[in-house]
Scaffold this motif. Structure first.
Motif, PDB file in Angstrom:
ATOM      1  N   GLN A 265       0.822  -1.207   0.000  1.00 10.33           N
ATOM      2  CA  GLN A 265       0.000   0.000   0.000  1.00 10.33           C
ATOM      3  C   GLN A 265       0.855   1.256   0.000  1.00 10.33           C
ATOM      4  O   GLN A 265       0.491   2.267  -0.617  1.00 10.33           O
ATOM      5  CB  GLN A 265      -0.914   0.003   1.228  1.00 10.33           C
ATOM      6  CG  GLN A 265      -1.756   1.260   1.365  1.00 10.33           C
ATOM      7  CD  GLN A 265      -2.655   1.228   2.568  1.00 10.33           C
ATOM      8  OE1 GLN A 265      -3.357   0.247   2.790  1.00 10.33           O
ATOM      9  NE2 GLN A 265      -2.653   2.294   3.373  1.00 10.33           N
ATOM     10  N   ASN A 266       1.998   1.204   0.658  1.00  6.06           N
ATOM     11  CA  ASN A 266       2.846   2.385   0.794  1.00  6.06           C
ATOM     12  C   ASN A 266       3.827   2.576  -0.368  1.00  6.06           C
ATOM     13  O   ASN A 266       4.605   3.535  -0.369  1.00  6.06           O
ATOM     14  CB  ASN A 266       3.626   2.313   2.109  1.00  6.06           C
ATOM     15  CG  ASN A 266       2.704   2.391   3.315  1.00  6.06           C
ATOM     16  OD1 ASN A 266       1.645   3.003   3.252  1.00  6.06           O
ATOM     17  ND2 ASN A 266       3.100   1.762   4.413  1.00  6.06           N
ATOM     18  N   LYS A 267       3.795   1.682  -1.345  1.00  3.72           N
ATOM     19  CA  LYS A 267       4.683   1.803  -2.490  1.00  3.72           C
ATOM     20  C   LYS A 267       4.135   2.791  -3.526  1.00  3.72           C
ATOM     21  O   LYS A 267       2.923   2.940  -3.683  1.00  3.72           O
ATOM     22  CB  LYS A 267       4.883   0.430  -3.159  1.00  3.72           C
ATOM     23  CG  LYS A 267       5.661  -0.563  -2.316  1.00  3.72           C
ATOM     24  CD  LYS A 267       7.105  -0.149  -2.169  1.00  3.72           C
ATOM     25  CE  LYS A 267       7.912  -1.198  -1.421  1.00  3.72           C
ATOM     26  NZ  LYS A 267       9.333  -0.813  -1.293  1.00  3.72           N
ATOM     27  N   GLU A 268       5.044   3.430  -4.258  1.00  3.18           N
ATOM     28  CA  GLU A 268       4.650   4.377  -5.283  1.00  3.18           C
ATOM     29  C   GLU A 268       4.282   3.669  -6.584  1.00  3.18           C
ATOM     30  O   GLU A 268       4.695   2.529  -6.832  1.00  3.18           O
ATOM     31  CB  GLU A 268       5.799   5.359  -5.553  1.00  3.18           C
ATOM     32  CG  GLU A 268       6.155   6.235  -4.363  1.00  3.18           C
ATOM     33  CD  GLU A 268       7.276   7.195  -4.684  1.00  3.18           C
ATOM     34  OE1 GLU A 268       7.828   7.114  -5.820  1.00  3.18           O
ATOM     35  OE2 GLU A 268       7.608   8.020  -3.819  1.00  3.18           O
ATOM     36  N   ALA A 269       3.542   4.347  -7.417  1.00  3.09           N
ATOM     37  CA  ALA A 269       3.213   3.828  -8.743  1.00  3.09           C
ATOM     38  C   ALA A 269       4.372   4.090  -9.695  1.00  3.09           C
ATOM     39  O   ALA A 269       4.917   5.196  -9.731  1.00  3.09           O
ATOM     40  CB  ALA A 269       1.948   4.489  -9.268  1.00  3.09           C
ATOM     41  N   ILE A 270       4.765   3.053 -10.440  1.00  7.44           N
ATOM     42  CA  ILE A 270       5.811   3.213 -11.447  1.00  7.44           C
ATOM     43  C   ILE A 270       5.233   3.104 -12.860  1.00  7.44           C
ATOM     44  O   ILE A 270       5.938   3.269 -13.848  1.00  7.44           O
ATOM     45  CB  ILE A 270       6.941   2.186 -11.257  1.00  7.44           C
ATOM     46  CG1 ILE A 270       6.390   0.757 -11.317  1.00  7.44           C
ATOM     47  CG2 ILE A 270       7.668   2.429  -9.951  1.00  7.44           C
ATOM     48  CD1 ILE A 270       7.458  -0.317 -11.263  1.00  7.44           C
ATOM     49  N   ALA A 271       3.938   2.807 -12.932  1.00  5.73           N
ATOM     50  CA  ALA A 271       3.230   2.733 -14.214  1.00  5.73           C
ATOM     51  C   ALA A 271       1.740   2.873 -13.939  1.00  5.73           C
ATOM     52  O   ALA A 271       1.290   2.731 -12.799  1.00  5.73           O
ATOM     53  CB  ALA A 271       3.521   1.401 -14.914  1.00  5.73           C
ATOM     54  N   LYS A 272       0.981   3.148 -14.987  1.00  7.93           N
ATOM     55  CA  LYS A 272      -0.458   3.197 -14.842  1.00  7.93           C
ATOM     56  C   LYS A 272      -1.010   1.766 -14.774  1.00  7.93           C
ATOM     57  O   LYS A 272      -0.398   0.832 -15.299  1.00  7.93           O
ATOM     58  CB  LYS A 272      -1.075   3.942 -16.023  1.00  7.93           C
ATOM     59  CG  LYS A 272      -0.723   5.422 -16.065  1.00  7.93           C
ATOM     60  CD  LYS A 272      -1.369   6.092 -17.271  1.00  7.93           C
ATOM     61  CE  LYS A 272      -0.999   7.570 -17.319  1.00  7.93           C
ATOM     62  NZ  LYS A 272      -1.600   8.244 -18.493  1.00  7.93           N
ATOM     63  N   PRO A 273      -2.163   1.574 -14.127  1.00  8.81           N
ATOM     64  CA  PRO A 273      -2.766   0.237 -14.086  1.00  8.81           C
ATOM     65  C   PRO A 273      -2.910  -0.354 -15.477  1.00  8.81           C
ATOM     66  O   PRO A 273      -3.285   0.358 -16.421  1.00  8.81           O
ATOM     67  CB  PRO A 273      -4.130   0.496 -13.440  1.00  8.81           C
ATOM     68  CG  PRO A 273      -3.928   1.715 -12.603  1.00  8.81           C
ATOM     69  CD  PRO A 273      -2.965   2.567 -13.379  1.00  8.81           C
ATOM     70  N   THR A 274      -2.584  -1.620 -15.599  1.00  7.28           N
ATOM     71  CA  THR A 274      -2.626  -2.459 -16.825  1.00  7.28           C
ATOM     72  C   THR A 274      -1.422  -2.257 -17.734  1.00  7.28           C
ATOM     73  O   THR A 274      -1.249  -3.021 -18.680  1.00  7.28           O
ATOM     74  CB  THR A 274      -3.906  -2.255 -17.673  1.00  7.28           C
ATOM     75  OG1 THR A 274      -3.848  -0.998 -18.356  1.00  7.28           O
ATOM     76  CG2 THR A 274      -5.164  -2.327 -16.825  1.00  7.28           C
TER      77      THR A 274
END
Length: 444
Positions: A265-274
């Motif tokens: 939960q605390n990790k950042e997004a490195i790409a958009k979903p899918t």
């Protein structure tokens, strides 16, 4: 003499650097050894000497010295007397690695269980099946397949196998002291249990997997568009390092965290979903934690997997271990006998119908077995697939739960088969294609 002193100084510096570099790893090594020892002794009722000699006798982990205290129901491990870690057994919740803040009186809840016997034969009960001989089964070929699965035991390390056709056990074998009553750790097969719980919630109208994940901390950044579906398919786009040979997100979560549901939960997004597919045990534990949002109390959360699935289909041997804060470790820590793992496969083979009782909707099977983008046809929704023919001698409609060191529940609808294999060696060391291919050939 000066040269000797220089050499000694260099050696001392090398040793110091090696110790400093590897010291944090000792925490993981002793943590794994203590947790594995406690779970095997107190859940699977295995002998500590056997666990040390076999299960913990693997690179790095074998450096740990492990001891069991049955009076206090714990196990402790250390490496060269350094980094001592202790795992404590809690009734109903299994073994858990504890830290200095652990207070055994702080969390005393445990799941309520229903062990009512049906009085029916397996798989709908535990009584012996009537002997059944199928004219379309080549039992000689089937036995050769089983023998192949147990051949070369020092390499393949198979512990149990069961083959079920039309609800009937047509082959079953155990090795090395394991029996039909021995509980076996499924490791990541537990992920498929977590997925099924979401299928049950959807069947009961409690949620839809296309809903956004209800996490307030995500609502003001790139993570706000992540759905349950993205999490179930490991395509959330969140950062995660699933590496068990190094200090990684996965090992730190399993061997250091008191609440494993928050790490992903605390990790950042490195790409958009899918946009990407990234296998993540942190995602499974996040999903385990999100289950709690569907209940008013923690007790209801603890009861749900057993009342809605596990005890409902008679998997009475199963136990899912929890972290220090009482969250189910849905990524890794589900235990059950080989026959009870097979019941789980049969539930899917029957598309969620268990002896006339609807556990989840039939279309949930289509959902979990649908290939996820960027997985090369190998992954669905917390289930693995053979959609692209990874195993060429096995039907492409096969899908399966898979766990570390070669734990498998295979569902092959076109052949009406469920196959379970457990052990300490995975593909390709264990020849899955050859083994399953021969089992399939036996069904005419």
């Amino acid at each position: 003499m000066k040269n000797v002193k220089r050499v000694l100084l260099v050696l001392v510096l090398v040793i110091i650097v090696a110790v400093v570099y590897n010291y944090p790893k000792l925490n993981m090594i002793s943590g794994y050894a203590a947790k594995n020892m406690a779970s095997n002794v107190y859940i699977a009722d295995r002998d500590a000497k056997d666990v040390n000699a076999v299960d913990n006798n693997v690179p790095l982990i074998k450096l740990a010295d492990s001891k069991v205290d049955k009076e206090s129901k714990d196990a402790s491990s250390s490496v060269f007397s350094l980094m001592k870690r202790t795992a404590v057994y809690r009734d109903g919740l299994g073994a858990v690695l504890v830290n200095n803040d652990y207070d055994p009186t702080k969390f005393t809840l445990q799941p309520h269980r229903d062990f009512t016997k049906t009085g029916l034969a397996f798989p709908y009960g535990d009584k012996k099946q009537k002997d059944t001989v199928f004219s379309n089964i080549d039992y000689t070929t089937l036995q050769k397949a089983i023998d192949k699965g147990f051949s070369n035991p020092d390499v393949q390390k198979t512990r149990s196998t069961i083959v079920i056709y039309k609800d009937q056990i047509i082959a079953e074998n155990y090795e090395g002291g394991f029996t039909a009553d021995t509980k076996i750790l499924g490791w990541s097969m537990t992920k498929s249990i977590v997925s099924t719980l979401y299928g049950i919630l959807q069947c009961n109208g409690k949620l839809n997997v296309n809903q956004l994940a209800p996490i307030p901390e995500w609502q003001n950044d790139d993570r706000k568009n992540i759905t349950y579906n993205h999490l179930l398919r490991m395509q959330s786009g969140l950062e995660w390092d699933e590496n068990y040979t190094e200090i990684s997100d996965a090992t730190k979560m399993l061997f250091l965290e008191s609440d494993m549901t928050l790490v992903q939960q605390n990790k950042e997004a490195i790409a958009k979903p899918t946009e990407i597919w990234n296998y993540s045990s942190g995602t499974s534990n996040l999903l385990s934690g999100l289950l709690k949002k569907n209940f008013n109390t923690h007790q209801e959360y603890l009861d749900f997997p057993y009342a809605s699935l596990i005890d409902k289909i008679g998997m009475h041997s199963m136990l899912i271990e929890a972290d220090m804060d009482g969250n189910y470790v849905g990524s890794s820590y589900g235990w059950a006998t080989t026959r009870d793992w097979a019941k789980f496969g049969l539930l899917y083979l029957h598309k969620g119908n268990w002896n006339g009782n609807r556990i989840f909707d039939a279309d949930w099977v289509d959902y979990v077995a649908k290939p996820t983008a960027h997985s090369n046809g190998t992954y669905g929704a917390h289930f693995w697939l053979n959609a692209e023919g990874r195993f060429p001698d096995v039907p492409k409609d096969m899908y399966y739960a898979s766990g570390y060191q070669g734990q498998y529940v295979f569902v092959i609808p076109s052949k009406d088969l469920v196959v379970v294999r457990t052990g300490l060696a995975t593909y390709p060391i264990f020849d899955l294609n050859g083994f399953l291919g021969d089992v399939v050939k036996a069904v005419k």
